[in-house]
Design an enzyme around this catalytic site. Sequence first.
Site, PDB file in Angstrom:
ATOM      1  N   SER A  63      -6.789 -39.126  -8.163  1.00  0.00           N
ATOM      2  CA  SER A  63      -6.843 -40.642  -7.922  1.00  0.00           C
ATOM      3  C   SER A  63      -8.254 -41.125  -9.668  1.00  0.00           C
ATOM      4  CB  SER A  63      -8.012 -41.089  -6.907  1.00  0.00           C
ATOM      5  OG  SER A  63      -8.826 -40.433  -6.777  1.00  0.00           O
ATOM      6  N   GLY A  64      -7.179 -40.410 -10.426  1.00  0.00           N
ATOM      7  CA  GLY A  64      -7.999 -40.850 -11.246  1.00  0.00           C
ATOM      8  C   GLY A  64      -7.464 -41.643 -12.170  1.00  0.00           C
ATOM      9  N   ALA A  71     -15.811 -41.950 -18.104  1.00  0.00           N
ATOM     10  CA  ALA A  71     -15.218 -42.528 -19.024  1.00  0.00           C
ATOM     11  C   ALA A  71     -16.307 -43.464 -19.769  1.00  0.00           C
ATOM     12  CB  ALA A  71     -14.318 -42.332 -19.377  1.00  0.00           C
ATOM     13  N   GLY A  79     -16.961 -44.250 -24.177  1.00  0.00           N
ATOM     14  CA  GLY A  79     -16.425 -44.808 -25.278  1.00  0.00           C
ATOM     15  C   GLY A  79     -15.522 -45.980 -25.006  1.00  0.00           C
ATOM     16  N   GLU A  99     -15.107 -44.478 -33.292  1.00  0.00           N
ATOM     17  CA  GLU A  99     -15.349 -43.208 -32.942  1.00  0.00           C
ATOM     18  C   GLU A  99     -15.231 -41.816 -34.127  1.00  0.00           C
ATOM     19  OE1 GLU A  99     -13.817 -42.176 -29.098  1.00  0.00           O
ATOM     20  OE2 GLU A  99     -15.116 -44.317 -28.049  1.00  0.00           O
ATOM     21  N   ASP A 112      -7.983 -27.529 -10.357  1.00  0.00           N
ATOM     22  CA  ASP A 112      -6.963 -26.929  -9.405  1.00  0.00           C
ATOM     23  C   ASP A 112      -5.564 -27.251  -9.767  1.00  0.00           C
ATOM     24  OD1 ASP A 112      -9.699 -26.905  -8.596  1.00  0.00           O
ATOM     25  OD2 ASP A 112      -9.319 -28.549  -7.087  1.00  0.00           O
ATOM     26  N   HIS A 123     -18.054 -31.880 -25.892  1.00  0.00           N
ATOM     27  CA  HIS A 123     -18.090 -33.355 -26.725  1.00  0.00           C
ATOM     28  C   HIS A 123     -19.286 -32.577 -27.358  1.00  0.00           C
ATOM     29  CE1 HIS A 123     -19.674 -37.366 -27.082  1.00  0.00           C
ATOM     30  NE2 HIS A 123     -18.838 -37.404 -26.542  1.00  0.00           N
ATOM     31  N   ARG A 163     -14.882 -33.979 -33.356  1.00  0.00           N
ATOM     32  CA  ARG A 163     -16.124 -33.479 -32.728  1.00  0.00           C
ATOM     33  C   ARG A 163     -16.365 -32.023 -33.154  1.00  0.00           C
ATOM     34  NH1 ARG A 163     -14.232 -36.080 -26.787  1.00  0.00           N
ATOM     35  NH2 ARG A 163     -14.844 -38.317 -27.510  1.00  0.00           N
ATOM     36  N   HIS A 209     -15.865 -30.837 -22.081  1.00  0.00           N
ATOM     37  CA  HIS A 209     -15.813 -31.778 -22.155  1.00  0.00           C
ATOM     38  C   HIS A 209     -14.382 -32.449 -21.567  1.00  0.00           C
ATOM     39  CE1 HIS A 209     -15.948 -36.413 -22.913  1.00  0.00           C
ATOM     40  NE2 HIS A 209     -15.406 -36.242 -23.866  1.00  0.00           N
ATOM     41  N   GLU A 240      -5.179 -34.839 -18.028  1.00  0.00           N
ATOM     42  CA  GLU A 240      -5.646 -34.167 -18.666  1.00  0.00           C
ATOM     43  C   GLU A 240      -5.046 -32.854 -18.218  1.00  0.00           C
ATOM     44  OE1 GLU A 240      -9.629 -34.502 -18.763  1.00  0.00           O
ATOM     45  OE2 GLU A 240     -10.156 -32.667 -18.782  1.00  0.00           O
ATOM     46  N   ARG A 257      -8.376 -32.652 -29.398  1.00  0.00           N
ATOM     47  CA  ARG A 257      -8.333 -34.157 -28.807  1.00  0.00           C
ATOM     48  C   ARG A 257      -8.806 -35.089 -29.508  1.00  0.00           C
ATOM     49  NH1 ARG A 257     -10.081 -37.802 -24.816  1.00  0.00           N
ATOM     50  NH2 ARG A 257     -11.812 -36.310 -24.623  1.00  0.00           N
TER      51      ARG A 257
HETATM   52  P1  FAD Z   1      -9.574 -37.779 -13.605  1.00  0.00           P
HETATM   53  O1  FAD Z   1      -9.714 -39.322 -13.962  1.00  0.00           O
HETATM   54  O2  FAD Z   1     -10.588 -36.217 -13.899  1.00  0.00           O
HETATM   55  O3  FAD Z   1      -8.883 -37.406 -12.035  1.00  0.00           O
HETATM   56  C1  FAD Z   1      -8.389 -36.222 -10.621  1.00  0.00           C
HETATM   57  C2  FAD Z   1      -8.223 -36.401  -9.597  1.00  0.00           C
HETATM   58  O4  FAD Z   1      -8.043 -35.632  -8.775  1.00  0.00           O
HETATM   59  C3  FAD Z   1     -10.171 -36.713  -8.929  1.00  0.00           C
HETATM   60  O5  FAD Z   1      -9.886 -37.675  -8.071  1.00  0.00           O
HETATM   61  C4  FAD Z   1      -9.918 -35.473  -8.278  1.00  0.00           C
HETATM   62  O6  FAD Z   1     -10.937 -35.705  -7.002  1.00  0.00           O
HETATM   63  C5  FAD Z   1      -8.516 -35.448  -7.849  1.00  0.00           C
HETATM   64  N1  FAD Z   1      -8.330 -34.169  -7.523  1.00  0.00           N
HETATM   65  C6  FAD Z   1      -8.497 -32.564  -8.247  1.00  0.00           C
HETATM   66  N2  FAD Z   1      -8.160 -31.135  -7.857  1.00  0.00           N
HETATM   67  C7  FAD Z   1      -7.819 -31.854  -6.762  1.00  0.00           C
HETATM   68  C8  FAD Z   1      -7.419 -31.025  -4.893  1.00  0.00           C
HETATM   69  N3  FAD Z   1      -7.129 -30.084  -5.240  1.00  0.00           N
HETATM   70  N4  FAD Z   1      -6.597 -31.669  -4.515  1.00  0.00           N
HETATM   71  C9  FAD Z   1      -7.437 -33.046  -4.999  1.00  0.00           C
HETATM   72  N5  FAD Z   1      -7.616 -33.489  -5.386  1.00  0.00           N
HETATM   73  C10 FAD Z   1      -7.524 -33.571  -5.892  1.00  0.00           C
HETATM   74  N6  FAD Z   1     -11.740 -40.171 -22.407  1.00  0.00           N
HETATM   75  C11 FAD Z   1     -10.966 -41.121 -23.394  1.00  0.00           C
HETATM   76  O7  FAD Z   1      -9.534 -41.313 -23.628  1.00  0.00           O
HETATM   77  N7  FAD Z   1     -12.104 -42.676 -24.140  1.00  0.00           N
HETATM   78  C12 FAD Z   1     -13.248 -42.331 -23.315  1.00  0.00           C
HETATM   79  O8  FAD Z   1     -14.304 -43.383 -23.744  1.00  0.00           O
HETATM   80  C13 FAD Z   1     -13.688 -40.986 -22.592  1.00  0.00           C
HETATM   81  N8  FAD Z   1     -15.105 -40.444 -22.106  1.00  0.00           N
HETATM   82  C14 FAD Z   1     -15.133 -39.535 -21.409  1.00  0.00           C
HETATM   83  C15 FAD Z   1     -16.205 -39.460 -20.459  1.00  0.00           C
HETATM   84  C16 FAD Z   1     -16.784 -37.974 -19.751  1.00  0.00           C
HETATM   85  C17 FAD Z   1     -17.975 -38.500 -19.496  1.00  0.00           C
HETATM   86  C18 FAD Z   1     -15.866 -37.737 -19.120  1.00  0.00           C
HETATM   87  C19 FAD Z   1     -16.008 -36.394 -18.152  1.00  0.00           C
HETATM   88  C20 FAD Z   1     -14.549 -37.785 -19.910  1.00  0.00           C
HETATM   89  C21 FAD Z   1     -13.981 -38.977 -20.472  1.00  0.00           C
HETATM   90  N9  FAD Z   1     -12.840 -38.710 -21.149  1.00  0.00           N
HETATM   91  C22 FAD Z   1     -12.509 -39.824 -22.304  1.00  0.00           C
HETATM   92  C23 FAD Z   1     -12.068 -38.160 -21.108  1.00  0.00           C
HETATM   93  C24 FAD Z   1     -11.337 -38.715 -19.468  1.00  0.00           C
HETATM   94  O9  FAD Z   1     -11.695 -39.686 -18.712  1.00  0.00           O
HETATM   95  C25 FAD Z   1     -10.082 -37.696 -19.106  1.00  0.00           C
HETATM   96  O10 FAD Z   1      -9.340 -37.072 -19.852  1.00  0.00           O
HETATM   97  C26 FAD Z   1      -9.610 -38.880 -18.148  1.00  0.00           C
HETATM   98  O11 FAD Z   1      -9.895 -39.959 -16.963  1.00  0.00           O
HETATM   99  C27 FAD Z   1      -8.476 -38.189 -16.957  1.00  0.00           C
HETATM  100  O12 FAD Z   1      -8.277 -38.343 -15.888  1.00  0.00           O
HETATM  101  P2  FAD Z   1      -7.190 -38.033 -15.634  1.00  0.00           P
HETATM  102  O13 FAD Z   1      -6.587 -39.153 -14.425  1.00  0.00           O
HETATM  103  O14 FAD Z   1      -6.539 -36.518 -15.829  1.00  0.00           O
HETATM  104  O15 FAD Z   1      -8.026 -37.194 -14.663  1.00  0.00           O
HETATM  105  C1  SIN Z   2     -17.227 -40.669 -25.160  1.00  0.00           C
HETATM  106  O1  SIN Z   2     -16.905 -41.846 -25.544  1.00  0.00           O
HETATM  107  O2  SIN Z   2     -17.879 -40.304 -26.652  1.00  0.00           O
HETATM  108  C2  SIN Z   2     -16.165 -40.245 -25.062  1.00  0.00           C
HETATM  109  C3  SIN Z   2     -14.927 -40.245 -25.200  1.00  0.00           C
HETATM  110  C4  SIN Z   2     -13.556 -39.439 -25.059  1.00  0.00           C
HETATM  111  O3  SIN Z   2     -13.914 -38.461 -25.032  1.00  0.00           O
HETATM  112  O4  SIN Z   2     -12.788 -39.915 -25.615  1.00  0.00           O
END
Ligand code: FAD
Ligand code: SIN
Length: 524
Positions: free
Chosen positions: A12-13, A48, A50, A117, A212, A233, A279, A341, A365, A376
């Site tokens: 749920s991201g 997230a 930035g 950035e 996972d 990072h 980075r 990161h 991701e 990236r």
């Molecule tokens: P996520 O948002 O990580 O969601 C994964 C979901 O899967 C979660 O809900 C989790 O609970 C669920 N899940 C996992 N395993 C299971 C399982 N076995 N069963 C059920 N559910 C499960 N990127 C940018 O582009 N810009 C930014 O500014 C930026 N800043 C960041 C800052 C931080 C602190 C971090 C950690 C990352 C940042 N990134 C940024 C990277 C970016 O946030 C992530 O790559 C992106 O949000 C991933 O999205 P996603 O939907 O693939 O996964």
């Molecule tokens: C950050 O805000 O520095 C994170 C940006 C990213 O990971 O893309």
Amino acid sequence: MKLKTNFLIIGSGISGLSLALYLSKLVPDERILLITKESLHESSTFHAQGGIACVWNNNDNFEKHIRDTLVAGDGLCDEKVVRKIITQAPERINDLIELVGVEFTRNENGEYDLGKEGGHSVRRVLHVNDQTGQSIEQALIRNVKKLPNVEIKEYWCAVNLYAENFKCYGAYVLDQKTNEIHNITAKATILATGGAGKIYLYTTNPDIASGDGIAMAYRAGVIIANMEFYQFHPTCLYHPYAKSFLISEALRGEGAVLRNISGNEFMQNYHPSKELAPRDIVSRAIDAELKKSGDDHVLLDIASKKDPNFIKSHFPGIYENCLKFNIDITREAIPVVPSAHYSVGGCLTKIDGSTKVKNLYVVGESACTGLHGANRLASNSLLEGLVCSYECAKTLGNVIKDLKINEFKEWEPGNAVPSTEAVIITQNWDEIRRFMWNYVGIVRTDLRLQRAKKRINLLLDEINQYYWDFKIEKNLVELRNLATVAKLIIVSAISRKESRGIHFNLDYPHKSEMSRPTTLRRPW
Ligand code: FAD
Ligand code: SIN
């Protein structure tokens, strides 16, 4: 319990939620089940900071954003994919604004404020102050909760996929409130499970990031690509009580400089773009400075570059959070260290998330689409999640009429008994995270990688035994996946006999002329 749905979305991201939204609009009569292993908002997306990269005004153009992405990717991006994602960015960001209701920060002229950035040649990062992810996640949740054909289950943790002969039938899912394992059959299963930062001792990632989806997909037969490219990072807050708190690259975009403990700037010794170099270069520079000085951290200084009002209004989240640890970023430099990161590699997919396993899709991701290559570009990740989920929804909307529900066998608990020694889980988890940090971190050598391989083989045997002997619980599921992904990273890193992008091996410090993605298929 046996459950049936047309689409099973796991995660749920930004990727899982935007997929549910797009899909629901395209096929409003099809049932969608979205499960997530913690509360709905818990994800990397929520954290997230930035923002999200996109060509937005006349100072920029697609060719520039494409070039910056290819340069960061260091020769391993798939240019077709890069073009497709970057040229679609403005439309998808408009969806976030118009359909979802995200209110990006505007400047005093009422125009969207664009951040800068590392690795970006112009300002192109749309953001909501320094809490972009939280705003996007909350807005998506508000919308998805209103969809009549989407059912949401929190604290449901996917344990494993059921796949035979490269065809996926659904997943076994642990309901953490009842401890029951459900058998969920779906016409299509979509992994949107995020990254795997918890593999490393120090990470910016939240606890859910245990790889996972990548591990489950690997077991189901999906090809896994480029796992050696784990992005570090450069600036995570260094404080004994601050868990995984990122200090956004956007501070450096606004002029913050890195200093060693003696107060001297050092980035001029490493790259002409200094603090705004890609980075991997900034992280390696900090690593080199720390090795040289023996210090625990370096300093990030915005206080001497911007006035307090600017800092507080642009970075309210970082300001408030640092203050909790008695660090006033308007007056003093912030102690920082590099941290794991982002998983640049993952499940090999097309842009629409499709994999070599039928009816199994991976977005966000957990996927490796070819956008990021060997490294990236900042703020390209939220974008990839959004665009690929849109493409995935389109594909699923087209193929749904040809898909059937095929039941599969119930979970067999065998002779498993409740675990009596939870300490084994914490011990193994700590061990993996520590040797991954020390041996498979920012700077690698063949010897360190071979040591890591020996250890992970031993641990995997032990963890697999434990997995079958004891009743399933979330920690155990995560540990097993973490160990699997650690091995995928180690094996991939050993096979790359060069340094490129984020992968840096002292025994092969240069790029080789011929280079291609690393791909692994079960077993290893
Ligand atoms: P996520 O948002 O990580 O969601 C994964 C979901 O899967 C979660 O809900 C989790 O609970 C669920 N899940 C996992 N395993 C299971 C399982 N076995 N069963 C059920 N559910 C499960 N990127 C940018 O582009 N810009 C930014 O500014 C930026 N800043 C960041 C800052 C931080 C602190 C971090 C950690 C990352 C940042 N990134 C940024 C990277 C970016 O946030 C992530 O790559 C992106 O949000 C991933 O999205 P996603 O939907 O693939 O996964
Ligand atoms: C950050 O805000 O520095 C994170 C940006 C990213 O990971 O893309």
